[in-house]
Design an enzyme around this catalytic site. Structure first.
Site, PDB file in Angstrom:
ATOM      1  N   GLN A 294      69.645  55.950  32.863  1.00 31.08           N
ATOM      2  CA  GLN A 294      69.882  55.811  34.122  1.00 31.08           C
ATOM      3  C   GLN A 294      68.651  55.318  34.899  1.00 31.08           C
ATOM      4  OE1 GLN A 294      72.081  58.435  36.378  1.00 31.08           O
ATOM      5  NE2 GLN A 294      74.080  57.847  35.723  1.00 31.08           N
ATOM      6  N   GLY A 354      57.330  49.225  28.507  1.00 30.82           N
ATOM      7  CA  GLY A 354      56.367  50.404  27.747  1.00 30.82           C
ATOM      8  C   GLY A 354      55.154  49.856  27.516  1.00 30.82           C
ATOM      9  N   GLU A 378      47.190  31.237  50.574  1.00 38.63           N
ATOM     10  CA  GLU A 378      48.071  30.787  51.718  1.00 38.63           C
ATOM     11  C   GLU A 378      48.032  31.866  52.982  1.00 38.63           C
ATOM     12  OE1 GLU A 378      48.443  27.530  51.872  1.00 38.63           O
ATOM     13  OE2 GLU A 378      48.486  27.133  49.831  1.00 38.63           O
TER      14      GLU A 378
END
Ligand SMILES: Cc1cc2nc3c(=O)[nH]c(=O)nc-3n(C[C@H](O)[C@H](O)[C@H](O)COP(=O)(O)OP(=O)(O)OC[C@H]3O[C@@H](n4cnc5c(N)ncnc54)[C@H](O)[C@@H]3O)c2cc1C
Length: 399
Positions: A294, A354, A378
């Site tokens: 998750q 990783g 810029e």
């Protein structure tokens, strides 16, 4: 995967010609750029062959008028091409950006004679342009520049040192911001733009000396140089507009650059996101692809959302600037948001990789070194916030 770079959010209606150009550039990037970009970047090698192919495709003349051999297209097309090129290699868009700012300023402020002299060769890419504002002692503080041009008969005599000139060596034309009246109050009224011709690739030409390429963390392949002017003579006919117009002209042109940098950020972030989502589905940890964890999903969700928001802001700014309007607010907001989002997306994409993200074997390592430049070129994020706040305070003025 390339499909992720096709979204226009319904915000813009592209003509068939525009769609064909963007699709052609996407194919070109897939077949000619992506396979070699990592290697050329690691060697800091100028992409000679790729630039020749870009010339053949007519990319340098995208926004040049048709009567001068260009495609006569708008800045939206240029921005979308910038996204595609930067998805392959950000430096390619850097090779084009100063050239497009020079074409924009020439179209808007140049005399017919100046257009006749340069635009046709710029449209083919035979003549390429750099744009030089920054100096060793003045970057954000544009009005603090000291490069001086003194009128002498039909010529200007230029003295001063310019810094950080992208395409400084290979350009044959330099859009030079200088002081024609250093005592002007306010200072910007004493600033002017000269189109300076020089020999492309030569480190010495008349009173111009170009020291060796500045070595950079990333943004390799494209050269960044100093330009040293010592009593260099420039025809007075190369002045853009009138003396004292320079600051206003450059600030107008820099909005084109800010749209381009926003587009570059979207292209670079698109690639980082693609690399991360592919890697997350291939790499396994604790018995399943990391994409099934998750916390990795959270990263992907945040990256994807930020990318989409950046794309929409870039399109909005490109649309406004394409209509020929000043767009300090939109270009400033897009430049600020897109480049910060890009930096965050690239950092998260590196974490998804990783330890392998820290290896030169993976493209994300290159993207990670390229992204910080976008926060600076810029106009830095700090400067964008000043521009944005000034515009907002003007718009919502207390009565
Ligand atoms: C790779 C590369 C390519 C470039 N190409 C070009 C080019 O082609 N042409 C060109 O003209 N220039 C070019 N530049 C220069 C670039 O535009 C400047 O580096 C940039 O504008 C910042 O100026 P500076 O580096 O002098 O930083 P400074 O202006 O010295 O700023 C240093 C820090 O102070 C902050 N700061 C400055 N003023 C304020 C303020 N008022 N309030 C709050 N914070 C402030 C800045 O945001 C920054 O964090 C390039 C730079 C790089 C790195």
């Amino acid at each position: 995967m390339a499909g992720t770079s096709t979204v226009s959010g319904g915000l813009v209606d592209l003509s068939d010609e525009q769609k064909e150009i963007v699709a052609a550039v996407r194919d070109f990037v897939e077949t000619e750029v992506i396979p070699v970009a990592d290697e050329l970047e690691h060697k800091d090698e100028y992409p000679e062959k790729i630039v020749e192919q870009m010339k053949e495709m007519g990319l340098f003349g995208l926004t040049a008028p048709e009567e001068y051999g260009g495609a006569g297209l708008d800045l939206m097309t240029y921005a979308l091409v910038g996204v595609e090129l930067s998805r392959g290699w950000m430096s390619l868009s850097g090779i084009m950006n100063t050239h497009f700012m020079a074409i924009y300023l020439l179209k808007k402020y140049g005399t017919d004679e100046q257009k006749q002299k340069w635009l046709s060769r710029m449209a083919t890419g035979e003549l390429r342009a750099a744009l030089s504002m920054s100096e060793p002692g003045a970057g954000s503080d544009v009005q603090g520049i000291t490069c001086r041009a003194v009128r002498d008969g039909d010529e200007y005599v230029v003295n001063g040192t310019k810094m950080w000139v992208t395409n400084g060596l290979r350009a044959g034309l330099v859009v030079l911001l200088c002081k024609t009246d250093p005592s002007a109050d306010p200072p910007h009224k004493g600033m002017s733009v000269l189109y300076v011709e020089k020999e492309p690739g030569a480190s010495k030409d008349g009173g111009i000396t170009i020291p060796p390429n500045i070595e950079k963390m990333g943004y390799h392949g494209v050269e960044t140089t100093e330009l040293v002017f010592e009593d260099h003579r420039v025809p007075a006919a190369n002045l853009l507009g009138d003396e004292g117009d320079g600051f206003r002209q450059i600030m107008d042109g820099i909005e084109v650059g800010r749209v381009n940098v926003s587009a570059r950020a979207v292209g670079l972030a698109t690639r980082a996101f693609e690399e991360a989502i592919r890697y997350a589905q291939e790499r396994k940890a604790f018995g399943k692809p990391i994409a099934q964890h998750q916390m990795i999903q959270e990263k992907l969700a945040e990256m994807g959302t930020k990318l989409e928001a950046a794309r929409l802001m870039m399109l909005q700014a490109a649309k406004k600037k394409s209509a020929g309007e000043r767009s300090d607010l939109e270009a400033g907001m897009a430049k600020f948001f897109c480049t910060e989002a890009c930096h965050e997306i690239v950092t998260e994409a590196l974490r998804v990789h990783g330890g392998y993200g820290y290896s030169k074997e993976y493209t994300i390592e290159r993207l990670y070194r390229d992204a910080p430049f976008l926060l600076i070129g810029e106009g830095t994020s700090e400067i964008q916030k000043i521009v944005i706040a000034r515009q907002l305070l003007e718009r919502y003025k207390a009565t």
